[in-house]
Scaffold this motif. Structure first.
Motif, short mmCIF file in Angstrom:
data_model
loop_
_atom_site.label_atom_id
_atom_site.label_comp_id
_atom_site.label_asym_id
_atom_site.label_seq_id
_atom_site.Cartn_x
_atom_site.Cartn_y
_atom_site.Cartn_z
N SER A 135 0.84 -1.22 0.00
CA SER A 135 0.00 0.00 0.00
C SER A 135 0.86 1.25 0.00
O SER A 135 0.61 2.19 -0.75
CB SER A 135 -0.92 0.03 1.23
OG SER A 135 -1.41 -1.23 1.51
N VAL B 43 -9.32 -0.90 0.88
CA VAL B 43 -9.48 -1.10 -0.56
C VAL B 43 -10.69 -0.32 -1.06
O VAL B 43 -10.62 0.38 -2.09
CB VAL B 43 -9.62 -2.61 -0.89
CG1 VAL B 43 -10.12 -2.80 -2.31
CG2 VAL B 43 -8.30 -3.31 -0.69
N LEU B 44 -11.80 -0.40 -0.32
CA LEU B 44 -13.00 0.34 -0.74
C LEU B 44 -12.76 1.85 -0.68
O LEU B 44 -13.22 2.59 -1.55
CB LEU B 44 -14.19 -0.05 0.15
CG LEU B 44 -14.73 -1.45 -0.12
CD1 LEU B 44 -15.69 -1.88 0.96
CD2 LEU B 44 -15.43 -1.50 -1.49
N VAL C 255 -9.90 3.42 -1.18
CA VAL C 255 -9.11 3.81 -2.35
C VAL C 255 -9.97 3.78 -3.61
O VAL C 255 -9.95 4.72 -4.42
CB VAL C 255 -7.89 2.86 -2.51
CG1 VAL C 255 -7.19 3.10 -3.84
CG2 VAL C 255 -6.93 3.05 -1.35
N PHE C 256 -10.76 2.72 -3.75
CA PHE C 256 -11.58 2.57 -4.94
C PHE C 256 -12.57 3.74 -5.09
O PHE C 256 -12.67 4.37 -6.15
CB PHE C 256 -12.34 1.24 -4.88
CG PHE C 256 -13.30 1.04 -6.01
CD1 PHE C 256 -12.82 0.81 -7.30
CD2 PHE C 256 -14.67 1.09 -5.82
CE1 PHE C 256 -13.69 0.63 -8.36
CE2 PHE C 256 -15.55 0.91 -6.86
CZ PHE C 256 -15.06 0.68 -8.14
N PHE C 257 -13.28 4.06 -4.03
CA PHE C 257 -14.30 5.11 -4.14
C PHE C 257 -13.67 6.50 -4.21
O PHE C 257 -14.24 7.41 -4.81
CB PHE C 257 -15.30 5.02 -2.99
CG PHE C 257 -16.27 3.89 -3.16
CD1 PHE C 257 -17.03 3.79 -4.32
CD2 PHE C 257 -16.40 2.91 -2.20
CE1 PHE C 257 -17.92 2.75 -4.50
CE2 PHE C 257 -17.28 1.86 -2.38
CZ PHE C 257 -18.04 1.78 -3.53
N THR C 258 -12.48 6.66 -3.58
CA THR C 258 -11.78 7.93 -3.75
C THR C 258 -11.43 8.14 -5.21
O THR C 258 -11.58 9.22 -5.77
CB THR C 258 -10.51 7.96 -2.89
OG1 THR C 258 -10.88 7.76 -1.53
CG2 THR C 258 -9.77 9.27 -3.03
N PHE C 259 -10.99 7.04 -5.85
CA PHE C 259 -10.67 7.09 -7.29
C PHE C 259 -11.93 7.48 -8.08
O PHE C 259 -11.88 8.37 -8.94
CB PHE C 259 -10.15 5.73 -7.74
CG PHE C 259 -9.98 5.61 -9.22
CD1 PHE C 259 -8.84 6.09 -9.84
CD2 PHE C 259 -10.96 5.02 -9.99
CE1 PHE C 259 -8.69 5.99 -11.20
CE2 PHE C 259 -10.81 4.91 -11.37
CZ PHE C 259 -9.69 5.41 -11.97
N ILE C 260 -13.05 6.84 -7.77
CA ILE C 260 -14.30 7.12 -8.50
C ILE C 260 -14.66 8.61 -8.35
O ILE C 260 -15.04 9.28 -9.31
CB ILE C 260 -15.45 6.25 -7.92
CG1 ILE C 260 -15.19 4.78 -8.19
CG2 ILE C 260 -16.79 6.70 -8.49
CD1 ILE C 260 -15.49 4.32 -9.57
N THR D 217 -12.82 10.27 -12.03
CA THR D 217 -13.72 9.91 -13.12
C THR D 217 -14.72 11.03 -13.37
O THR D 217 -14.99 11.86 -12.49
CB THR D 217 -14.51 8.63 -12.79
OG1 THR D 217 -15.40 8.91 -11.71
CG2 THR D 217 -13.60 7.48 -12.42
#
Lengths: 259, 488
Positions: free
Chosen positions: B270, B340-341, B343-348, B352
């Protein structure tokens, strides 16, 4: 007249139920010129703009863009032709920064992700080409901008997409003296860059100063479409308030019929 | 990244790259942005940060400050608070709140509210629990009429999601319904998928009622807050709780740990990824002549993060068993799931177009509409994501409790999650908030009952009152900072 009109309206009619809002409107917008669209409240200025934006369908009438007949059935049609409309209540999201607002809904993407670098560069180029000097950073949040700066961003948003005709709905209505100056300079610069500009305004000083033509609406009819240098402020006001001024404007019969 | 000192000479500023001097006028104008390269050194970056704070953009500062204060207070009162065992406890207690709060951030960004997320998580978790305990035969577990109604509801949700062209949701719902028809959902992974698909279906229906029909989200979700409780009772039948302890996978989520070696590996990967991404971005932007943070700042932030998380991993990897016979060590399994969630939602949200549009709709829906954004679709999508997170939070909570009782997700569950997001810095007015808010705020919310529980002779009534105080404080910070930004 230097060129053929970029956008031309012929005989546009629009009714809301029994209320006949637009009567046989003819309007021409020339490239490189500012056309002032004036008229009292309820004269039909906003309705006319919304018809061009494709928000209202027209009852009858023809539209020509570059001499070719076109129709406006949705907001995308106008944008597709290169017609942008800057509304009075600026369509900016306060919580986003300038770049984000400029590209809102048309973000540049790379591999499915936002391409911030390209957007930021293009935003700077656009603001620079409009000679906007008062914005410190393109990453400033819009909520921190002054009224004039916000108007500038809204206009920059409209011209970012190589648009050819820009409608500005009372861009100086809520601005102070210096900010009005800024925006009027910007309006003039847009026309000098070859765009067709339609300035909707209540302020006769602005109209006299910046426009090449005046199109006066009176109770849904086009009272006159004249060159600005041929009329005085007083005559424009007369056109707005009574539909005619001396030999110009609507016939007495037409104005009475509208009453 | 505004740079306040307009007019100072800016040596080396790549203004020339900004506008390829097309005309003298353009080049002159470009020089106005010459200092638009952000901070050039750490001192300036710090100055800009202070400036932002003064301007009312507090970020995560109030929540982190509050967290530190609470830790100091509880540590000085109770010796047990800083024990290794309690640290792991705190994280597992906070995880369900964080997960629910992360979903709610999407709703709050729109300026909407979802009061039903807590009880909806009960519905999702109960379907999973029933499938796991009844050999995957939901028809028998629910009774045929209820089973058919659930499937029809999911079909309706899939159709609605299809109408909005949200194909991922359609896929998840249809696949979930198909798994429900089989007996595969007696196993943990398919069971979890079914729970998530139910959550997505619920989110779709709630989102449609709010965004398309136009019922205020407060009313829709207030009704469903009650409604889902009834549905949960219906699912439970005779009122006994569903026991999920026998399913190792589900139970282990909150009650078992990764081995120390795996823990360190997760940490190293990480941190390496974080440093790579942040340094890479700084270099790339610098090369493109854009505003970039000074490398020193990037390095300092990365080092601080690595140090804090490193200490946390080290402490969690120590044996925290209470007797010499038991050995408990390692990172609780739910923690990497949360990260993990996150990081994923921060990316979204930040990288995006969907995330950008979500912020725009929350900030000024009319502006978003005029920019050609399908506002209804964005709103429905936000509720769908929140629905999925609701289900995941429900699974985590079921794992922690070991069962799904009839009041699962009721009472304060939802309000704690909303409080977590708000304390973290997400605005209830919409348009402002980050994914990390739910995580930081979730820690603050969890630390209060955790710390008070360790203090002897303190009435339990204090717990709610102190939580209320913290929430009010956070809401005032939000309101005041908002006033401050708009006053400028």
């Amino acid at each position: 007249m230097p060129d053929s009109p970029l956008l031309e309206l012929r005989g546009v009619n629009k009714s809301f139920g029994p209320v006949h809002v637009l009567h046989d409107i003819d309007l021409k917008v020339y490239p490189g010129q500012v056309t002032a669209l004036v008229g009292d409240n309820g004269a039909g200025k906003s309705t006319l703009v919304k018809c061009i934006a494709g928000i209202y369908p027209v009852d009858s009438g023809e539209f020509f863009f570059d001499g070719k007949p076109v129709s406006f059935s949705g907001p995308r049609d106008a944008a597709g032709l290169g017609i942008e409309i800057v509304y009075q209540d600026l369509a900016l999201a306060d919580n986003l920064d300038i770049v984000q607002n400029l590209f809102l809904g048309r973000e540049i993407r790379k591999f499915g992700m936002l391409d911030e670098a390209t957007m930021e560069r293009k935003a700077r180029e656009t603001l620079a080409s409009l000679a906007v000097r008062t914005v410190k950073s393109v990453r400033q949040s819009v909520s921190s901008l002054s009224g004039g700066q916000r108007q500038t961003v809204a206009i920059a948003k409209a011209v970012l997409w190589n648009s050819r005709v820009v409608f500005l709905d009372e861009p100086t209505a809520a601005l102070g003296v210096a900010q009005t100056r800024q925006v009027l300079d910007l309006v003039r610069r847009l026309a000098d860059n070859g765009l067709g500009v339609v300035l909707i305004s209540h302020n006769m000083n602005d109209v006299k100063e910046v426009s090449d033509h005046v199109a006066a609406l009176f109770l849904g009819r086009l009272a006159a479409d004249v060159e600005t240098k041929d009329v005085t402020t007083g005559q424009i006001v007369e056109l707005i308030t009574s539909g005619r001024s001396g030999s110009m404007g609507l016939s007495a019969a037409a104005t009475n019929a509208s009453m | 990244m505004s740079s306040p000192d307009l007019g100072q000479p800016t040596p080396g500023a790549p203004a020339a790259q900004v506008a390829p001097a097309a005309s003298p006028g353009v080049a002159l104008a470009a020089s106005d942005f010459a200092n638009d390269v952000g901070a050039r050194n750490a001192r300036e970056a710090f100055g800009n940060y202070i400036q932002r704070l003064r301007g009312g953009d507090m970020g995560a500062l109030p929540a982190v400050g509050g967290l530190i204060v609470l830790v100091i207070v509880f540590a000085s009162i109770s010796g047990g608070f800083l024990s290794k065992g309690n640290f792991a406890n705190l994280l597992t207690q906070a995880a369900p709140i964080m997960l629910l709060g992360m979903g709610l951030v999407f709703i709050l960004l729109l300026g909407e509210i979802d009061l039903s997320a807590g009880t909806a998580s009960g519905v999702s978790a109960a379907i999973m629990g029933l499938a796991l305990t009844q050999g995957g035969d939901l028809n028998q577990a629910l009774g045929t009429p209820v089973y058919v109604i659930v499937l029809l509801g999911m079909l309706a949700a899939a159709l609605v999601a299809g109408f909005y062209r949200i194909w991922i949701a359609v896929g998840v719902i249809v696949l979930g319904a198909l798994v429900m028809l089989t007996s595969w959902d007696q196993y943990a992974i398919p069971g979890i998928f079914v729970a998530i698909s139910v959550g997505v279906a619920i989110g779709t229906l709630v989102g449609t009622m709010v965004a398309k029909i136009g019922i205020p989200s407060f009313v829709v979700t207030l009704a469903l807050f009650l409604g889902w409780q009834g549905v949960l009772l219906q699912f439970l039948g005779n009122g006994s709780a569903i026991d999920v302890r026998r399913n190792d996978f589900i139970f282990n989520l909150e009650n078992s740990n990764f081995s120390p070696a795996v823990g360190w590996a997760i940490w190293a990967v990480s941190i390496a990824a974080y440093l790579g991404l942040t340094f890479g971005r700084s270099f790339r932007r610098r090369r493109a002549g854009l505003t970039a943070e000074p490398l020193l700042v990037v390095a300092l932030r990365g080092f601080t993060l690595a140090a804090i998380t490193g200490v946390a991993v080290y402490v969690l990897n120590e044996n925290r068993g209470r007797t010499v016979f038991t050995k408990i060590e390692g990172i609780p399994k739910i923690i990497p799931v949360v990260l993990v969630l996150l990081v994923f939602f921060t990316f979204i949200l930040t990288r995006t177009a969907f995330g950008r549009h979500l912020y725009a709709v929350g900030g000024n829906a009319e502006a978003a509409r005029r920019a050609g954004i399908d506002v209804v679709r964005i709103r429905v999508a936000a509720f769908i994501i929140s629905g999925a997170m609701t289900a995941i939070a429900g699974i985590a909570l079921a794992s922690r409790l070991g069962s799904i009782p009839s009041d699962f997700g009721g009472r304060n569950t939802l309000l704690f999650a909303v409080a977590a997001a708000v304390i973290g810095g997400t605005s209830l007015f919409g348009g402002k908030g980050k994914m990390r808010d739910a995580v930081i705020g979730g820690l603050v919310i969890a630390i209060i009952p955790n710390g008070l529980g360790l203090i002897k002779d303190i009435p339990s009534s204090y717990e709610l009152m102190i939580t209320a105080g913290v929430l009010l404080l956070a809401a005032s910070v939000d309101a005041l900072s908002r006033k401050r930004t708009s006053a400028r």
